[in-house]
Design a protein around this motif. Structure first.
Motif, PDB file in Angstrom:
ATOM      1  N   PHE A 193      -2.300  -1.057   8.417  1.00 32.78           N
ATOM      2  CA  PHE A 193      -3.627  -0.632   8.106  1.00 32.78           C
ATOM      3  C   PHE A 193      -3.560  -0.027   6.867  1.00 32.78           C
ATOM      4  CE2 PHE A 193      -6.265  -0.301  12.079  1.00 32.78           C
ATOM      5  CZ  PHE A 193      -5.424  -0.662  13.040  1.00 32.78           C
ATOM      6  N   LEU A 194      -2.519   0.355   6.207  1.00 34.05           N
ATOM      7  CA  LEU A 194      -2.809   0.849   4.744  1.00 34.05           C
ATOM      8  C   LEU A 194      -3.131  -0.192   3.527  1.00 34.05           C
ATOM      9  CD1 LEU A 194       0.240   3.562   4.877  1.00 34.05           C
ATOM     10  CD2 LEU A 194      -2.056   4.108   5.061  1.00 34.05           C
ATOM     11  N   GLN A 195      -2.610  -1.215   3.854  1.00 31.59           N
ATOM     12  CA  GLN A 195      -2.585  -2.159   2.694  1.00 31.59           C
ATOM     13  C   GLN A 195      -3.570  -2.942   2.841  1.00 31.59           C
ATOM     14  OE1 GLN A 195       1.171  -3.409   0.752  1.00 31.59           O
ATOM     15  NE2 GLN A 195       2.297  -2.130   1.851  1.00 31.59           N
ATOM     16  N   SER A 196      -4.292  -3.425   1.764  1.00 31.83           N
ATOM     17  CA  SER A 196      -5.537  -4.192   2.003  1.00 31.83           C
ATOM     18  C   SER A 196      -5.489  -5.673   2.129  1.00 31.83           C
ATOM     19  CB  SER A 196      -6.061  -4.066   0.327  1.00 31.83           C
ATOM     20  OG  SER A 196      -5.395  -4.540  -0.624  1.00 31.83           O
ATOM     21  N   LYS A 197      -4.296  -6.023   2.033  1.00 32.63           N
ATOM     22  CA  LYS A 197      -4.168  -7.458   2.427  1.00 32.63           C
ATOM     23  C   LYS A 197      -4.020  -7.711   3.725  1.00 32.63           C
ATOM     24  CE  LYS A 197      -0.847 -11.323   1.227  1.00 32.63           C
ATOM     25  NZ  LYS A 197       0.483 -11.675   0.503  1.00 32.63           N
ATOM     26  N   THR A 198      -3.506  -6.750   4.613  1.00 33.38           N
ATOM     27  CA  THR A 198      -3.372  -7.001   6.095  1.00 33.38           C
ATOM     28  C   THR A 198      -4.525  -6.257   6.808  1.00 33.38           C
ATOM     29  OG1 THR A 198      -1.928  -5.305   5.892  1.00 33.38           O
ATOM     30  CG2 THR A 198      -1.021  -7.386   6.003  1.00 33.38           C
ATOM     31  N   ASN A 199      -5.384  -5.630   5.917  1.00 32.56           N
ATOM     32  CA  ASN A 199      -6.377  -4.816   6.876  1.00 32.56           C
ATOM     33  C   ASN A 199      -7.843  -5.262   6.201  1.00 32.56           C
ATOM     34  OD1 ASN A 199      -8.265  -3.156   8.111  1.00 32.56           O
ATOM     35  ND2 ASN A 199      -7.047  -1.191   7.627  1.00 32.56           N
ATOM     36  N   ARG A 231       8.622  19.967  10.181  1.00 24.76           N
ATOM     37  CA  ARG A 231       9.436  18.968  10.769  1.00 24.76           C
ATOM     38  C   ARG A 231       8.974  17.784  10.887  1.00 24.76           C
ATOM     39  NH1 ARG A 231      13.693  21.907  13.207  1.00 24.76           N
ATOM     40  NH2 ARG A 231      13.581  24.176  12.966  1.00 24.76           N
ATOM     41  N   ILE A 232       8.073  17.448  10.174  1.00 25.62           N
ATOM     42  CA  ILE A 232       7.550  15.976  10.337  1.00 25.62           C
ATOM     43  C   ILE A 232       7.830  15.426   8.594  1.00 25.62           C
ATOM     44  CG2 ILE A 232       5.701  14.425  10.666  1.00 25.62           C
ATOM     45  CD1 ILE A 232       4.358  16.664  12.518  1.00 25.62           C
ATOM     46  N   GLY A 233       8.069  14.290   8.675  1.00 26.28           N
ATOM     47  CA  GLY A 233       8.345  13.379   7.571  1.00 26.28           C
ATOM     48  C   GLY A 233       7.454  11.996   7.589  1.00 26.28           C
ATOM     49  N   LEU A 234       7.019  11.311   6.667  1.00 26.89           N
ATOM     50  CA  LEU A 234       6.455  10.208   6.472  1.00 26.89           C
ATOM     51  C   LEU A 234       7.281   9.285   5.798  1.00 26.89           C
ATOM     52  CD1 LEU A 234       4.180   8.359   7.179  1.00 26.89           C
ATOM     53  CD2 LEU A 234       2.873   9.102   5.049  1.00 26.89           C
ATOM     54  N   ARG A 235       7.535   7.956   6.292  1.00 29.72           N
ATOM     55  CA  ARG A 235       8.303   6.826   5.375  1.00 29.72           C
ATOM     56  C   ARG A 235       7.172   5.976   4.924  1.00 29.72           C
ATOM     57  NH1 ARG A 235      13.309   2.984   5.311  1.00 29.72           N
ATOM     58  NH2 ARG A 235      14.365   4.014   3.683  1.00 29.72           N
ATOM     59  N   ILE A 236       6.992   5.820   3.622  1.00 31.72           N
ATOM     60  CA  ILE A 236       6.210   4.568   3.098  1.00 31.72           C
ATOM     61  C   ILE A 236       6.625   3.766   2.306  1.00 31.72           C
ATOM     62  CG2 ILE A 236       3.988   5.930   3.419  1.00 31.72           C
ATOM     63  CD1 ILE A 236       4.445   6.885   0.474  1.00 31.72           C
ATOM     64  N   SER A 237       6.279   2.511   2.108  1.00 30.84           N
ATOM     65  CA  SER A 237       6.445   1.462   0.933  1.00 30.84           C
ATOM     66  C   SER A 237       5.490   0.708   0.344  1.00 30.84           C
ATOM     67  CB  SER A 237       7.611   0.397   1.675  1.00 30.84           C
ATOM     68  OG  SER A 237       6.843  -0.354   2.666  1.00 30.84           O
ATOM     69  N   PRO A 238       4.470   1.673  -0.335  1.00 28.25           N
ATOM     70  CA  PRO A 238       3.323   1.118  -0.674  1.00 28.25           C
ATOM     71  C   PRO A 238       3.296  -0.127  -1.929  1.00 28.25           C
ATOM     72  CG  PRO A 238       3.444   3.241  -1.681  1.00 28.25           C
ATOM     73  CD  PRO A 238       4.550   2.993  -0.634  1.00 28.25           C
ATOM     74  N   THR A 239       4.476  -0.299  -2.403  1.00 26.41           N
ATOM     75  CA  THR A 239       4.540  -1.570  -3.275  1.00 26.41           C
ATOM     76  C   THR A 239       5.345  -2.500  -2.814  1.00 26.41           C
ATOM     77  OG1 THR A 239       6.581  -0.457  -4.174  1.00 26.41           O
ATOM     78  CG2 THR A 239       4.617   0.193  -5.222  1.00 26.41           C
ATOM     79  N   SER A 240       5.857  -2.593  -1.493  1.00 27.09           N
ATOM     80  CA  SER A 240       6.553  -3.542  -0.946  1.00 27.09           C
ATOM     81  C   SER A 240       5.835  -4.686  -0.472  1.00 27.09           C
ATOM     82  CB  SER A 240       7.681  -3.218   0.340  1.00 27.09           C
ATOM     83  OG  SER A 240       8.153  -4.236   1.016  1.00 27.09           O
ATOM     84  N   GLU A 241       6.136  -5.961  -0.851  1.00 29.46           N
ATOM     85  CA  GLU A 241       5.268  -7.163  -0.123  1.00 29.46           C
ATOM     86  C   GLU A 241       6.146  -7.960   0.642  1.00 29.46           C
ATOM     87  OE1 GLU A 241       4.019  -8.957  -3.966  1.00 29.46           O
ATOM     88  OE2 GLU A 241       2.636  -7.235  -4.389  1.00 29.46           O
ATOM     89  N   ARG A 242       7.080  -7.527   1.103  1.00 32.37           N
ATOM     90  CA  ARG A 242       7.818  -8.146   2.165  1.00 32.37           C
ATOM     91  C   ARG A 242       7.145  -8.601   3.343  1.00 32.37           C
ATOM     92  NH1 ARG A 242      12.348  -5.598   4.791  1.00 32.37           N
ATOM     93  NH2 ARG A 242      13.469  -7.523   5.144  1.00 32.37           N
ATOM     94  N   LYS A 243       7.459  -9.393   4.202  1.00 28.97           N
ATOM     95  CA  LYS A 243       6.578  -9.990   5.373  1.00 28.97           C
ATOM     96  C   LYS A 243       5.087  -9.819   5.186  1.00 28.97           C
ATOM     97  CE  LYS A 243      10.106  -7.112   7.854  1.00 28.97           C
ATOM     98  NZ  LYS A 243      10.236  -5.790   8.041  1.00 28.97           N
ATOM     99  N   GLY A 244       4.723 -10.339   3.948  1.00 33.75           N
ATOM    100  CA  GLY A 244       3.307 -10.704   3.683  1.00 33.75           C
ATOM    101  C   GLY A 244       2.506  -9.429   3.557  1.00 33.75           C
ATOM    102  N   MET A 245       2.918  -8.352   2.992  1.00 35.00           N
ATOM    103  CA  MET A 245       2.241  -7.071   2.655  1.00 35.00           C
ATOM    104  C   MET A 245       1.752  -7.405   1.366  1.00 35.00           C
ATOM    105  SD  MET A 245       2.490  -5.808   5.398  1.00 35.00           S
ATOM    106  CE  MET A 245       1.453  -4.194   4.973  1.00 35.00           C
TER     107      MET A 245
END
Ligand SMILES: Cc1cc2nc3c(=O)[nH]c(=O)nc-3n(C[C@H](O)[C@H](O)[C@H](O)COP(=O)(O)O)c2cc1C
Length: 367
Positions: A193-199, A231-245
């Motif tokens: 949902f976050l990345q423009s190529k897949t949404n 006690r909540i964290g979030l993991r992100i990888s906004p620059t990764s293009e793996r798997k067609g991102m």
């Protein structure tokens, strides 16, 4: 030496004795029904001297589960399995958060009784993944199949995902976890949902940055109803293009995510931003600076670090803690080895994602 890496730090409500974080590692040792096992408890307890363990990705909904023998958290039986893990880690003096996961478009129909997986838009992931084994499976490598074009999600589908994250968070805390990490990285549903190529949606969940981050905001809110924000964290990888991102502006995306996490008061953001290409590529334009412009909680950085580079990043105030992934496969005593300058053992990747004790709990400690 390495004073920064081995200094204590408070991340949200969690007091870490050092800044070595065990990165989430899918190892596929749950039962075929996705229930965590005693073997998993032993594996995590072996690694409990790090500052914080982030569990392997754990499916919140059967519709988001697309990998043989990964753990889930959508039933009480699964939560009871996880209780063995949290008890073992706590008995060994450690802290552990559960990574809450939904794979979205990356689930093969073979895991869904032939149904299509769900995704923000009808765009397939790039590459292939492991299909479930047939009835005569005796162990070993699983057949690989290409990702399929998912079904574009309806509002009801979206509501189900949000509710599943909330329910997973509730069960995680009941199972004794110290907190949860929302998996918003690596091309899974939140990232889709976050990345423009897949949404390419045209409703309130697609288009503008505000719309593409709406699902994340709603999931954060649902999880924060069940778990204290610190006690909540979030993991992100906004620059990764793996798997067609891919995203048209990862820096702006990181800023917007930082603002959401800051407003919600999350304990940490766990940013995959490698300093050398490896599991994912080193980004040309790092976004840590964008994230930190808007998020003032702790940041855990990940990707191709060793003890010296991790210590330098923390000493230079570039990150609050560093997570280590691949080094944790073959080095249960990674903290000791790094502290004492001992060489690291090499992992046998044949047993990374499949198997039993071998290549999982049988790596010896140094000396
Ligand atoms: C075997 C394996 C399993 C992984 N499973 C997960 C996972 O479940 N969740 C996740 O967010 N990242 C997962 N990753 C990515 C790692 O957490 C980490 O980002 C990556 O290994 C890069 O860090 P490193 O250079 O320290 O290995 C996995 C990586 C490997 C090698």
């Amino acid at each position: 030496m390495l004073d920064a890496l081995f200094s204590p730090v408070r991340i949200g409500a969690l007091d870490l004795p050092n800044r070595v974080v065990m990165a989430p590692l899918t190892r596929a040792r749950a039962t075929p029904n996705n229930v965590p096992t005693e073997l998993m408890a032993r594996y995590y307890a072996q690694r409990a001297d790090c500052g914080l363990i982030v569990s392997e990705a754990c499916a919140v909904d059967p519709l988001g589960m697309g990998w043989y023998r990964v753990p889930g958290i959508w039933t009480d039986e699964m939560a009871a399995g996880w209780r063995k893990v949290t008890d073992a880690v706590h008995a060994a003096g450690g802290r552990i958060v559960l990574q809450l996961w939904h794979m979205g478009r990356l689930v093969l129909p073979e895991y869904l009784g032939g149904e299509l997986p769900v995704g923000p838009s009808a765009i397939a992931g790039e590459g292939e993944t492991m299909a479930p084994p047939g009835p005569d499976y005796k162990g070993g490598f699983l057949p690989m199949k290409p990702y399929v074009v998912p079904r574009e999600m309806t509002q009801a589908d979206i509501d189900r995902v949000i509710a599943a994250y909330g329910a997973g968070a509730r069960r995680a805390m009941a199972a004794g976890f110290d907190g949860v990490e929302i998996h918003g990285a690596n091309g899974y549903i939140i990232d889709q949902f976050l990345q423009s190529k897949t949404n390419v949606r045209t409703d309130k969940y697609g288009g503008s940055l505000e719309n593409r981050t709406r699902l994340l905001s709603e999931i954060v809110a649902a999880v924060a109803k069940e778990v204290p924000a610190d006690r909540i964290g979030l993991r992100i990888s906004p620059t990764s293009e793996r798997k067609g991102m891919g995203d048209e502006n990862p820096g702006a995306l990181a800023e917007r995510i930082g603002a959401i996490c800051g407003e919600a008061g999350l304990a940490y953001v766990h940013l995959i931003e490698p300093i050398a290409s490896g599991f994912v590529d080193k980004p040309e334009h790092p976004v840590m600076v964008n994230l930190r412009a808007r998020f003032h909680g702790a940041v855990i950085q990940n990707g191709s670090f060793d003890a010296a580079s991790a210590d330098a990043f923390i000493a230079g105030n570039q990150a609050d803690a560093i997570s280590f992934g691949r080094p944790y496969i073959a080095n249960p005593d990674l903290v000791t080895r790094m502290r004492e300058g001992q060489p690291l053992a090499a992992a046998n990747f044949d047993f990374a994602y499949v198997g039993e004790e071998r290549g999982y709990t049988d790596y010896p400690r140094a000396g």
